[in-house]
Design a protein around this motif. Structure first.
Motif, mmCIF file in Angstrom:
data_model
loop_
_atom_site.group_PDB
_atom_site.id
_atom_site.type_symbol
_atom_site.label_atom_id
_atom_site.label_comp_id
_atom_site.label_asym_id
_atom_site.label_seq_id
_atom_site.Cartn_x
_atom_site.Cartn_y
_atom_site.Cartn_z
ATOM 1 N N ARG A 1 -12.074 -2.057 -8.415
ATOM 2 C CA ARG A 1 -11.595 -1.236 -9.380
ATOM 3 C C ARG A 1 -10.112 -1.234 -9.285
ATOM 4 N N ARG A 2 -9.612 -0.766 -8.223
ATOM 5 C CA ARG A 2 -8.171 -0.858 -7.919
ATOM 6 C C ARG A 2 -7.369 -2.134 -7.902
ATOM 7 N N ASN B 1 -7.250 8.661 -11.662
ATOM 8 C CA ASN B 1 -6.741 8.486 -10.373
ATOM 9 C C ASN B 1 -6.429 6.932 -10.107
ATOM 10 N N ILE B 2 -7.785 6.166 -10.413
ATOM 11 C CA ILE B 2 -7.754 4.719 -10.086
ATOM 12 C C ILE B 2 -6.743 3.976 -11.013
ATOM 13 N N TRP C 1 -8.205 -0.152 -1.216
ATOM 14 C CA TRP C 1 -8.515 -1.386 -1.702
ATOM 15 C C TRP C 1 -9.977 -1.550 -2.059
ATOM 16 N N VAL D 1 -3.245 3.377 -0.431
ATOM 17 C CA VAL D 1 -4.218 3.201 -1.382
ATOM 18 C C VAL D 1 -5.439 2.524 -0.915
ATOM 19 N N ALA E 1 -7.110 -2.566 -11.582
ATOM 20 C CA ALA E 1 -5.942 -1.631 -12.232
ATOM 21 C C ALA E 1 -4.614 -2.212 -11.676
ATOM 22 N N SER E 2 -4.415 -2.762 -10.447
ATOM 23 C CA SER E 2 -3.114 -3.148 -9.934
ATOM 24 C C SER E 2 -2.647 -4.421 -10.859
ATOM 25 N N ASP F 1 -3.589 4.763 -8.902
ATOM 26 C CA ASP F 1 -3.558 3.710 -7.713
ATOM 27 C C ASP F 1 -3.320 2.555 -8.021
ATOM 28 N N GLY F 2 -3.631 2.069 -9.105
ATOM 29 C CA GLY F 2 -3.510 0.730 -9.502
ATOM 30 C C GLY F 2 -1.840 0.183 -9.790
#
Length: 263
Positions: free
Chosen positions: A32-33, A5-6, A29, A27, A36-37, A9-10
């Motif tokens: 971790r996200r 999921n993370i 913020w 999403v 991931a982005s 989302d990233g």
């Protein structure tokens, strides 16, 4: 499941930030996200590169459109895809650096939303030269042009991410600082993986194009050092400017390589 999921989302955050694609998903913020982005930036380059290469192939082989129009369309599409986000950073950086002021004043100039003379001239040179290189490649080296359409957007997003991972921040606030959590081992390993995968792809498809990979690496090292000398570290504007400047340099290198029969 949470890790997946993370990761998803990233990817969504990266697409929302780096493109104008209408993803409406909200999403949350967090660190971790944010990490991931940044890890997903090269994926956005892959998305754009694939789209550009497909369109370039169709326009070259199945349309009567002239090389001039194809070159202008390709340049326009790539800029519109990102909403001109990084071009704005290039303009702000040019205004600041060529003002020849002290570091603190340069940082203030970059925060000014108004476009100055140096910023306008910088954008004119950046996009004007990029257009010329693309146009020349469309006319003289269509295969090199098509592979460049695919490869250069990926290398450009790698440049964006590596700046965030390796750079020292000039401010304690701002867009770039919000991505500071990405400076961790997991994202660095991810970028090493992206870089090795890109290099392997080049070797498999067209080894001479490794000159672009090497050029991007050298540019990254020089750019980070120069930015640190000018303003003390990276900001959101310098990251965007590095991406745009690097992209134009890569098109110049590809044009020169084609001109001398190296690709």
């Amino acid at each position: 499941m949470r890790h997946i999921n993370i990761l998803f989302d990233g990817i969504v955050l990266a697409i929302q930030f780096l493109t104008v694609l209408p993803l409406k998903k909200n999403v949350e913020w967090d660190d971790r996200r944010a990490s991931a982005s940044v890890a997903a930036y090269p994926f956005v380059g892959l998305l754009l590169g694939g789209c550009l290469a497909l369109q370039g192939y169709l326009l070259l082989h199945y349309s009567p459109i002239s090389p001039l129009i194809i070159a202008f369309y390709v340049l326009s599409f790539s800029l519109l895809f990102s909403g001109g986000l990084h071009v704005d950073g290039w303009a702000d950086f040019c205004d600041a650096v060529f003002s020849r002021r002290e570091r603190t004043r340069k940082l203030e100039i970059m925060k000014d939303p108004r476009l100055g003379t140096f910023g306008a001239l910088g954008v004119l040179c950046l996009l004007g030269w990029r257009f010329v290189f693309i146009w020349e490649l469309v006319q003289a080296a269509s295969e090199a042009f098509l592979f460049g359409l695919f490869l250069i957007p990926i290398l450009m997003r790698l440049l964006l991410g590596w700046q965030l991972l390796l750079g020292r921040f000039a401010r304690q606030e701002g867009m770039a600082v919000a991505l500071r959590p990405a400076q961790n081992r997991t994202v660095v390993i991810t970028y090493i993986g992206w870089s090795l995968l890109t290099a392997a792809l080049i070797v498999f498809i067209n080894p001479p194009f490794l000159i672009l990979f090497g050029g991007a690496a050298v540019f990254l090292a020089i750019w980070l050092k120069w930015v640190r000398q000018q303003i003390g570290g990276i900001t959101g504007d310098t990251v965007g400017a590095g991406g745009e400047g690097g992209e134009t340099l890569l098109w110049a290198m590809l044009w020169l390589s084609a001109l001398f029969g190296m690709v």
